[in-house]
Design an enzyme around this catalytic site. Sequence first.
Site, PDB file in Angstrom:
ATOM      1  N   GLU A 114      41.350  52.477  35.313  1.00  0.00           N
ATOM      2  CA  GLU A 114      40.122  51.595  34.629  1.00  0.00           C
ATOM      3  C   GLU A 114      39.253  51.169  35.676  1.00  0.00           C
ATOM      4  OE1 GLU A 114      40.549  49.913  30.511  1.00  0.00           O
ATOM      5  OE2 GLU A 114      40.759  48.186  31.870  1.00  0.00           O
ATOM      6  N   ASP A 169      46.114  50.191  34.524  1.00  0.00           N
ATOM      7  CA  ASP A 169      45.220  49.386  34.031  1.00  0.00           C
ATOM      8  C   ASP A 169      45.221  48.139  35.148  1.00  0.00           C
ATOM      9  OD1 ASP A 169      43.629  47.335  32.624  1.00  0.00           O
ATOM     10  OD2 ASP A 169      45.057  46.605  31.623  1.00  0.00           O
ATOM     11  N   ASP A 210      49.344  45.005  28.741  1.00  0.00           N
ATOM     12  CA  ASP A 210      48.773  45.903  30.112  1.00  0.00           C
ATOM     13  C   ASP A 210      49.443  46.820  29.996  1.00  0.00           C
ATOM     14  OD1 ASP A 210      47.406  43.497  31.517  1.00  0.00           O
ATOM     15  OD2 ASP A 210      49.347  42.705  31.110  1.00  0.00           O
TER      16      ASP A 210
END
Length: 166
Positions: free
Chosen positions: A65, A5, A137
Amino acid sequence: MLGVDPGSLVTGYGLVRKSPSGLECIDFGCLRPARGQSLGKRLEEIHDRLADVIHSFRPDRIAVETIFHSRSVRAALTMGHVRGVVLLAAAKAGLEIFEYTPLEVKLSVTGTGAASKKQVQFMVRETLSPQGRLPLDASDALAVALCHINRTGKGQYDILAQRHST
């Protein structure tokens, strides 16, 4: 399977393995470049620390992502730079790269594309039972890895089994 991420202040990572007994959380964490550094130095630190994770755990694929819709052009550009160093670290290590939108990740892990970060974190905990404190996260990164496994049915175990059978 490594999930990432990307973020300029915090980049989450999570490693998930598919084993005969199910899905396992191997490791997770957050890369937090020192505040006050130039963007170039933060990008270098993210790249180098992610390269260390890749070297230590030797995943064969990475799921990252994609950029979400941002109200700030500057934030979107910075995120693009971070994604670039993440993709560079993956490419230099020879990893197969997959990309998923935040909507795809949330839908895959929680069943709804409108899930909050806390809902994603809850489902990651339920699915993987990671040990210790799980930052948002890092849970997002584990969710990206889970999304890939859910969509393809493939995880690290599949590749390890193929390597040992040849």
